[in-house]
Structures are given as C-alpha cells and as structure tokens.
Design a protein around this motif. Structure first.
Motif, PDB file in Angstrom:
ATOM      1  N   LEU A 289      25.955   2.668  -9.827  1.00 21.05           N
ATOM      2  CA  LEU A 289      25.239   4.038  -8.992  1.00 21.05           C
ATOM      3  C   LEU A 289      24.078   3.640  -8.427  1.00 21.05           C
ATOM      4  CD1 LEU A 289      25.837   6.703  -8.164  1.00 21.05           C
ATOM      5  CD2 LEU A 289      24.826   7.456 -10.672  1.00 21.05           C
ATOM      6  N   GLY A 290      23.039   3.079  -9.200  1.00 20.62           N
ATOM      7  CA  GLY A 290      21.842   2.944  -8.564  1.00 20.62           C
ATOM      8  C   GLY A 290      21.741   2.062  -7.484  1.00 20.62           C
ATOM      9  N   MET A 291      22.673   1.079  -7.695  1.00 18.31           N
ATOM     10  CA  MET A 291      22.620  -0.205  -6.595  1.00 18.31           C
ATOM     11  C   MET A 291      23.432   0.424  -5.432  1.00 18.31           C
ATOM     12  SD  MET A 291      23.906  -3.390  -9.007  1.00 18.31           S
ATOM     13  CE  MET A 291      23.707  -4.753  -7.831  1.00 18.31           C
ATOM     14  N   ILE A 359      15.635   0.663 -16.692  1.00 15.22           N
ATOM     15  CA  ILE A 359      16.623  -0.141 -15.975  1.00 15.22           C
ATOM     16  C   ILE A 359      18.157   0.397 -15.832  1.00 15.22           C
ATOM     17  CG2 ILE A 359      15.337  -2.006 -16.852  1.00 15.22           C
ATOM     18  CD1 ILE A 359      17.812  -2.563 -18.967  1.00 15.22           C
ATOM     19  N   LYS A 360      18.170   1.855 -15.986  1.00 14.09           N
ATOM     20  CA  LYS A 360      19.131   2.723 -15.658  1.00 14.09           C
ATOM     21  C   LYS A 360      20.301   2.258 -16.240  1.00 14.09           C
ATOM     22  CE  LYS A 360      17.454   4.609 -11.382  1.00 14.09           C
ATOM     23  NZ  LYS A 360      16.146   4.225 -11.839  1.00 14.09           N
ATOM     24  N   ASN A 361      20.387   1.869 -17.749  1.00 13.72           N
ATOM     25  CA  ASN A 361      21.408   1.481 -18.526  1.00 13.72           C
ATOM     26  C   ASN A 361      21.633   2.664 -19.523  1.00 13.72           C
ATOM     27  OD1 ASN A 361      21.762  -2.123 -19.130  1.00 13.72           O
ATOM     28  ND2 ASN A 361      21.689  -0.897 -17.204  1.00 13.72           N
ATOM     29  N   VAL A 362      22.855   2.582 -20.185  1.00  9.98           N
ATOM     30  CA  VAL A 362      23.072   3.661 -21.196  1.00  9.98           C
ATOM     31  C   VAL A 362      22.538   3.236 -22.507  1.00  9.98           C
ATOM     32  CG1 VAL A 362      25.166   4.469 -22.621  1.00  9.98           C
ATOM     33  CG2 VAL A 362      25.399   3.823 -20.244  1.00  9.98           C
ATOM     34  N   PRO A 363      21.824   4.043 -23.383  1.00  7.66           N
ATOM     35  CA  PRO A 363      21.028   3.840 -24.376  1.00  7.66           C
ATOM     36  C   PRO A 363      22.149   3.425 -25.441  1.00  7.66           C
ATOM     37  CG  PRO A 363      20.347   6.059 -23.526  1.00  7.66           C
ATOM     38  CD  PRO A 363      21.550   5.408 -22.656  1.00  7.66           C
ATOM     39  N   SER A 371      18.785  12.171 -26.589  1.00  8.10           N
ATOM     40  CA  SER A 371      17.405  12.488 -26.190  1.00  8.10           C
ATOM     41  C   SER A 371      17.060  13.271 -25.129  1.00  8.10           C
ATOM     42  CB  SER A 371      16.331  11.146 -25.993  1.00  8.10           C
ATOM     43  OG  SER A 371      14.875  11.276 -25.877  1.00  8.10           O
ATOM     44  N   PRO A 372      16.248  14.380 -25.265  1.00  2.90           N
ATOM     45  CA  PRO A 372      15.680  15.035 -23.960  1.00  2.90           C
ATOM     46  C   PRO A 372      14.906  14.353 -23.132  1.00  2.90           C
ATOM     47  CG  PRO A 372      14.558  15.844 -25.931  1.00  2.90           C
ATOM     48  CD  PRO A 372      15.590  14.773 -26.520  1.00  2.90           C
ATOM     49  N   ASP A 373      14.367  13.148 -23.422  1.00  5.81           N
ATOM     50  CA  ASP A 373      13.485  12.230 -22.565  1.00  5.81           C
ATOM     51  C   ASP A 373      14.262  11.457 -21.602  1.00  5.81           C
ATOM     52  OD1 ASP A 373      11.110  13.228 -23.831  1.00  5.81           O
ATOM     53  OD2 ASP A 373      11.360  12.064 -25.517  1.00  5.81           O
ATOM     54  N   LEU A 374      15.773  11.425 -21.713  1.00  2.00           N
ATOM     55  CA  LEU A 374      16.450  10.498 -21.098  1.00  2.00           C
ATOM     56  C   LEU A 374      16.273  11.217 -19.475  1.00  2.00           C
ATOM     57  CD1 LEU A 374      19.911   9.829 -22.567  1.00  2.00           C
ATOM     58  CD2 LEU A 374      18.056   8.237 -21.529  1.00  2.00           C
ATOM     59  N   LYS A 375      16.161  10.375 -18.395  1.00  2.00           N
ATOM     60  CA  LYS A 375      15.991  10.774 -17.125  1.00  2.00           C
ATOM     61  C   LYS A 375      17.191  10.009 -16.288  1.00  2.00           C
ATOM     62  CE  LYS A 375      11.072  11.022 -17.748  1.00  2.00           C
ATOM     63  NZ  LYS A 375       9.601  10.264 -16.987  1.00  2.00           N
ATOM     64  N   PHE A 376      17.921  10.878 -15.518  1.00  2.00           N
ATOM     65  CA  PHE A 376      19.018  10.205 -14.957  1.00  2.00           C
ATOM     66  C   PHE A 376      19.530  11.275 -13.859  1.00  2.00           C
ATOM     67  CE2 PHE A 376      20.454  12.244 -18.892  1.00  2.00           C
ATOM     68  CZ  PHE A 376      21.479  13.022 -18.390  1.00  2.00           C
ATOM     69  N   ASP A 377      20.326  10.479 -12.978  1.00  2.00           N
ATOM     70  CA  ASP A 377      21.071  11.283 -11.957  1.00  2.00           C
ATOM     71  C   ASP A 377      22.247  11.898 -12.746  1.00  2.00           C
ATOM     72  OD1 ASP A 377      23.176  11.604  -9.922  1.00  2.00           O
ATOM     73  OD2 ASP A 377      22.184  10.515  -8.799  1.00  2.00           O
ATOM     74  N   PRO A 378      22.428  13.186 -12.222  1.00  2.00           N
ATOM     75  CA  PRO A 378      23.526  14.068 -12.818  1.00  2.00           C
ATOM     76  C   PRO A 378      24.848  13.213 -13.046  1.00  2.00           C
ATOM     77  CG  PRO A 378      22.137  15.392 -11.303  1.00  2.00           C
ATOM     78  CD  PRO A 378      21.696  14.002 -11.310  1.00  2.00           C
ATOM     79  N   ARG A 379      25.215  12.439 -12.072  1.00  3.98           N
ATOM     80  CA  ARG A 379      26.178  11.640 -12.093  1.00  3.98           C
ATOM     81  C   ARG A 379      26.443  10.739 -13.199  1.00  3.98           C
ATOM     82  NH1 ARG A 379      26.181  10.001  -5.863  1.00  3.98           N
ATOM     83  NH2 ARG A 379      24.042   9.885  -6.461  1.00  3.98           N
TER      84      ARG A 379
END
Length: 442
Positions: A289-291, A359-363, A371-379
């Motif tokens: 997605l990020g790439m 690095i935009k990987n899955v925890p 965690s509420p601290d996760l930051k990510f594109d809604p997709r």
C-alpha cells in the motif's frame, strides 16, 4: 518495507549452508549476569534508511530501559551470512539474530542454529498464547522446540484498481474464487497478442503469487501427525492447483501470460505492474500500500482480503501470515542479555507499535494490534483484520526448511504450463518427493 518475504527466493547457497549448519556443543546455555554491563551484537536484514532508522530508534529505547546493555547492530544480513556465522561460532558472531524466512524455522530449531528459548520464556513468566496469535506461534517453533519469537507480522490480501473496477461496472471486490475469476476476466483487455490491461497475473512468476499464499485461502494441512506429506490426501491442494490452472487458461493461456509478465517492472521498484496499471488486481502484503501510493499511480487503490472457496465463505477475511523472527545465537556468551533484547523488541507493546508505525508492518502481538497508538491509512485496517482473523494461517515448518515448498512451487510450474494432466497423481508423486527429502534431512 523492501525485503524478501517469500521463502523460495532464498538463494540455493543459503539452503546448502542451512543443511550443514551444526552448532553442537556451542549451545551451553546462559551463564552471564543479566545485570552486569554487557555489549551485545544484533544482526538483522533491514537495509532501507527508514527501516534502519526505525530499528535503531527501538534499540535506543531499549538501552534507555536497560542502561547496562549496549547493542551494536549489523544490517543487511541474509540467511546465508547468518548461518555461516552461526556455524563458525566464536565471539565475533552475533548474540541476537533475526530472519525474514519463516519457512526456515524448522531448520533453525532442529539443527540448533538458534538457541532454545524455552528456559528464557519460562523464567520470564511470558504467556505466549496471551501475547501472540496461533499462526505466529506456529511459525516460530518446530516439533515443540521454540527457537524464535515473532517481530512484526506480514498479512497478505488483495489490492485492486478502483478506477478499473468502476469502468468495468464492478461494484465490490470478489469474496469467492468463482467471483474472482469472473472479475479477473472482466477486467482483462486484450491487445493484439498481448494485453492492454490484465485483470490478474495468476502465474507463479507473478511475484507474490506463490502456492503457499494461494493455499492459505483453502486452509490446508501440509503434513500428517506422523510428519508425512499430506498434499495428496488433503483436497485443498488439488482444488487450488485446479483453480489456478483454469484461471491461467481463462485469461489467455500460459505462454501469453508469461510474455506479458516479462514486460513488468521490478517487484520492489516504481514500475511494479500494479503501480503502472498493467494489472488491475494484485496479491500482496501490507507493505504494498505505501509503496504503491508513493509512486502516485493515478488511480484509487482498494484493499480487501483474498477470496475463499465458495464452501468456505464463512471464513472470508482470512489470509496468509508470516513475518520477521528473532532468536539467540547458541554460541553467545551473553545469552541472558540477548534475551532481554529479544523479549523487549518482540513483546513490549510500545516497542512493537512504534516499530510497526515506522515501517508500516502489521504488529505481531495481540496488545499492539489493538493499541490506540497505532497510526495507519484506513485501508491498512484490512491487514490488521486479517492478522486478527481466527482462520488466518501459515505454512507448516519442516526439518529441511523451505525444501518442501520448493517442491510445491516446481509442481505448480508444471501444472500452469499444461504439463500435468492428472493433478492428483502429480500430487502423489510430489508427496513422495517431499517425504524422501525430509527423510534424508533427518
């Protein structure tokens, strides 16, 4: 995150090193004082500047919590370099090790290339089942010996070109393989002897389109309880290969698809065929997605789980899981200090979340996933949901590492080009090959 996530891309030389790796008496256990000042070395495979920066920041946070331990990192380490060092042993080798190749865990654990983490886990009181999901626990142990823990996770799903879907009158991503075949054909635009746009590249040279990633949607069982290959008995395998062969025919045939595939750009470059619009759907991991967005593709990207067989529709939302693994070098004289680093990077919620964000990987832990601290594109939530799905799965480990998956891939090459008339008979032959290879590895 640019890295090799599929096991079959490991160089053959790495396999031969794995096959001869032996640590013998070097695995003497931990005797160092975990409170004493110590310097340990951590070997990892990350190379991109953003990735290296992220791991170094996590190391700095660890050192702040453990001021008596200093960590030296060495990046760009693949399994071949790793196993050469572990085989040689000595003080110049690593204390903490990591690998992107989950399918080699069976070899790591059975050969003693990675130290047994059981005593450390027991002493720490770490509850693994409360910390990690079952697939991640499965791919970090072999036959009851746990020699690794997961560090972030990869989840595989379906990327699709929303603009192409709209143009073709397709309202939503397919949920069953039957729907998928219709959508893939509808999205395909032929041009002369090639394509203007291909709905999906089903061939096994199509980057992440490999047997294990497909097979996960059928929830297969690779081995019987007595360790024999189950591929000829479990109908999931014949069903998958039959489906894939039929889709190859439906989209124009093996030769035409292979010619088109040769026009594709590099999997990790800006000219990836999904980025350029050459293919309208792509099987891939969360990193894509990020790439893809970074290349400004000129169309809206959609994300969904991969389809499932019609008779398993209740399991829609599942997917294939893999990821990075961490362990301890058996020759390390600072194993208690090494364990502190392994435990921190793999189980500390803040550490896992911050690394995943960077690095935009899955925890990889249940707590970090929520965690509420996760930051990510809604997709990106699609991949988090796949990681949480109770039916998501991974491929089984084996004493000879990736070898059995290579057999499955080689069989797939023959099936898709039309060289196999009887898939079930071919699976029986491949099963015998797998069993022979495993017997020889023991």
């Amino acid at each position: 995150m640019r890295r090799n996530r599929f096991t079959l891309a490991v160089p053959v030389a790495a396999i031969s090193v794995l096959a001869t790796a032996c640590v013998g008496s070097t695995e003497t256990g931990a005797s160092d004082d975990p409170k004493a000042k110590a310097t340990i070395t951590f070997w990892h495979g990350w190379t991109a500047p953003s990735e290296v920066k992220a791991i170094d920041e996590n190391i700095a946070r660890f050192e702040k919590k453990h001021p008596n331990i200093t960590v030296k990192t060495v990046g760009g380490i693949n399994d071949e370099k790793l196993n050469q060092a572990l085989r040689a042993g000595g003080s110049k080798g690593p204390d903490v090790v990591s690998s992107f190749t989950t399918a080699n865990v069976g070899k790591f654990c059975s050969s003693g290339a990675f130290a047994d983490l059981g005593p450390f886990i027991e002493k720490s009181g770490l509850d693994l089942e409360k910390t990690f999901s079952k697939p991640l626990l499965d791919y970090t142990q072999f036959e009851g010996r746990r020699c690794a823990l997961p560090l972030l996770s990869d989840a595989y799903g379906l990327y699709y070109n929303k603009d192409a879907f709209k143009e073709a009158g397709i309202e939503q991503p397919p949920k069953t393989w039957e729907e998928f075949d219709e959508v893939a054909e509808k999205l395909t635009k032929h041009k002369g002897g090639s394509y203007e746009q291909l709905g999906f590249m089903p061939n096994y040279h199509g980057y992440e389109t490999v047997p294990s990633h497909y097979l996960s949607q059928w929830s297969p069982t690779y081995f019987t309880k007595d360790g024999k290959s189950n591929i000829a008995k479990d109908p999931a395998f014949a069903a998958m290969y039959t489906w894939q062969r039929n889709l190859v025919k439906r989209l124009g045939g093996y030769a035409k698809l292979e010619r088109y595939q040769k026009t594709f750009g590099d999997e990790w470059g800006a000219k990836h065929p999904f980025h350029t619009g050459q293919v309208a759907m792509q099987l891939d991991g969360e990193w894509r997605l990020g790439m893809a967005e970074a290349t400004k593709p000129g169309f809206e990207i959609g994300v969904a789980p991969l389809p499932v067989p019609k008779d398993q529709i209740d399991s829609y939302g599942k997917g294939y899981l893999s990821g990075t693994i961490m362990g301890i070098a058996p020759a390390s004289e600072k194993q208690n200090a090494a364990w502190e680093l392994v435990k921190y990077l793999t189980t500390d919620t803040d550490a896992v979340v911050q690394f995943a964000n960077a690095i935009k990987n899955v925890p990889s832990t249940k707590a970090a996933l929520n965690s509420p601290d996760l930051k990510f594109d809604p997709r990106f939530k699609t991949f988090l949901d796949i990681a949480r799905h109770p039916d998501s799965n991974t491929s089984d480990g084996a004493i000879n590492g990736i070898t059995y998956q290579m057999s499955l891939q080689n069989f797939g090459y023959q099936v898709e080009k039309g060289a196999v008339r009887d898939i079930r008979a071919g699976l029986e032959k491949t099963a015998r090959e797998i069993d022979t290879d495993i017997a020889q590895a023991k």
